[in-house]
Design a protein around this motif. Structure first.
Motif, PDB file in Angstrom:
ATOM      1  N   GLY A  31       9.724 -38.678  28.380  1.00  0.00           N
ATOM      2  CA  GLY A  31       9.365 -37.645  26.926  1.00  0.00           C
ATOM      3  C   GLY A  31      10.334 -36.973  26.070  1.00  0.00           C
ATOM      4  O   GLY A  31       9.567 -36.780  25.710  1.00  0.00           O
ATOM      5  N   SER A  32      11.267 -37.899  26.417  1.00  0.00           N
ATOM      6  CA  SER A  32      11.996 -37.602  25.341  1.00  0.00           C
ATOM      7  C   SER A  32      12.214 -38.643  23.901  1.00  0.00           C
ATOM      8  O   SER A  32      12.023 -38.164  23.733  1.00  0.00           O
ATOM      9  CB  SER A  32      13.868 -38.351  25.741  1.00  0.00           C
ATOM     10  OG  SER A  32      14.220 -37.297  26.660  1.00  0.00           O
ATOM     11  N   PHE A  33      11.304 -39.449  24.483  1.00  0.00           N
ATOM     12  CA  PHE A  33      10.872 -41.455  23.496  1.00  0.00           C
ATOM     13  C   PHE A  33       9.852 -40.147  23.039  1.00  0.00           C
ATOM     14  O   PHE A  33       9.284 -40.172  21.932  1.00  0.00           O
ATOM     15  CB  PHE A  33      10.395 -41.756  24.127  1.00  0.00           C
ATOM     16  CG  PHE A  33      10.557 -43.574  23.382  1.00  0.00           C
ATOM     17  CD1 PHE A  33      11.303 -43.590  21.999  1.00  0.00           C
ATOM     18  CD2 PHE A  33       8.921 -43.871  22.828  1.00  0.00           C
ATOM     19  CE1 PHE A  33      11.021 -44.549  21.108  1.00  0.00           C
ATOM     20  CE2 PHE A  33       8.727 -44.551  22.275  1.00  0.00           C
ATOM     21  CZ  PHE A  33       9.128 -44.988  21.263  1.00  0.00           C
ATOM     22  N   PHE A  34       8.483 -39.328  23.373  1.00  0.00           N
ATOM     23  CA  PHE A  34       7.697 -38.599  22.877  1.00  0.00           C
ATOM     24  C   PHE A  34       7.816 -37.681  21.914  1.00  0.00           C
ATOM     25  O   PHE A  34       7.445 -37.548  20.231  1.00  0.00           O
ATOM     26  CB  PHE A  34       6.900 -38.727  23.668  1.00  0.00           C
ATOM     27  CG  PHE A  34       4.955 -38.247  23.412  1.00  0.00           C
ATOM     28  CD1 PHE A  34       4.269 -38.941  23.058  1.00  0.00           C
ATOM     29  CD2 PHE A  34       5.468 -36.669  24.143  1.00  0.00           C
ATOM     30  CE1 PHE A  34       3.402 -38.168  22.420  1.00  0.00           C
ATOM     31  CE2 PHE A  34       4.213 -36.346  23.150  1.00  0.00           C
ATOM     32  CZ  PHE A  34       3.105 -36.813  22.564  1.00  0.00           C
ATOM     33  N   HIS A  35       8.730 -36.913  22.980  1.00  0.00           N
ATOM     34  CA  HIS A  35       9.133 -35.795  21.737  1.00  0.00           C
ATOM     35  C   HIS A  35       9.995 -36.506  20.529  1.00  0.00           C
ATOM     36  O   HIS A  35       9.857 -35.209  19.427  1.00  0.00           O
ATOM     37  CB  HIS A  35      10.396 -35.200  22.506  1.00  0.00           C
ATOM     38  CG  HIS A  35      11.120 -33.882  21.715  1.00  0.00           C
ATOM     39  ND1 HIS A  35      10.130 -32.519  21.393  1.00  0.00           N
ATOM     40  CD2 HIS A  35      12.378 -33.432  21.321  1.00  0.00           C
ATOM     41  CE1 HIS A  35      10.712 -31.774  20.642  1.00  0.00           C
ATOM     42  NE2 HIS A  35      12.279 -32.936  20.816  1.00  0.00           N
ATOM     43  N   LEU A  36      10.996 -37.391  20.274  1.00  0.00           N
ATOM     44  CA  LEU A  36      11.314 -38.162  19.455  1.00  0.00           C
ATOM     45  C   LEU A  36      10.376 -38.326  18.035  1.00  0.00           C
ATOM     46  O   LEU A  36      10.511 -38.027  17.278  1.00  0.00           O
ATOM     47  CB  LEU A  36      12.574 -39.420  19.888  1.00  0.00           C
ATOM     48  CG  LEU A  36      13.420 -40.382  18.855  1.00  0.00           C
ATOM     49  CD1 LEU A  36      14.024 -39.410  17.341  1.00  0.00           C
ATOM     50  CD2 LEU A  36      13.529 -41.790  19.061  1.00  0.00           C
ATOM     51  N   LEU A  37       9.098 -39.382  18.787  1.00  0.00           N
ATOM     52  CA  LEU A  37       8.281 -39.282  17.549  1.00  0.00           C
ATOM     53  C   LEU A  37       6.960 -38.403  17.485  1.00  0.00           C
ATOM     54  O   LEU A  37       6.142 -39.125  16.099  1.00  0.00           O
ATOM     55  CB  LEU A  37       7.613 -40.878  18.492  1.00  0.00           C
ATOM     56  CG  LEU A  37       8.512 -42.129  18.956  1.00  0.00           C
ATOM     57  CD1 LEU A  37       7.468 -43.170  19.740  1.00  0.00           C
ATOM     58  CD2 LEU A  37       9.212 -42.443  17.228  1.00  0.00           C
TER      59      LEU A  37
END
Length: 65
Positions: A31-37
């Motif tokens: 979820g954090s990676f998706f939010h970052l991208l």
């Protein structure tokens, strides 16, 4: 050591106030990676970090040759 303190001072001087933005902040790695991208401001920070890292890598490689 003087160069490091000047560089750190410059980074502190350029640091701005963090602004919250709407969006779901998932507390998981995916979820954090998706939010970052998916957030444009995060993408800009990521691109800046990659550019700085590439520049440092180039300088260090050039110095060792």
């Amino acid at each position: 050591m003087k160069k490091i303190s000047i560089s750190l001072g410059g980074l502190v001087a350029m640091a701005g106030v963090a602004e919250a933005h709407p969006g779901e902040h998932l507390f998981s790695i995916v979820g954090s990676f998706f939010h970052l991208l998916t957030e444009p401001d995060h993408l800009a920070m990521l691109a800046g970090a990659v550019a700085v890292a590439a520049g440092l890598f180039y300088m260090l490689k050039r110095r060792s040759v």
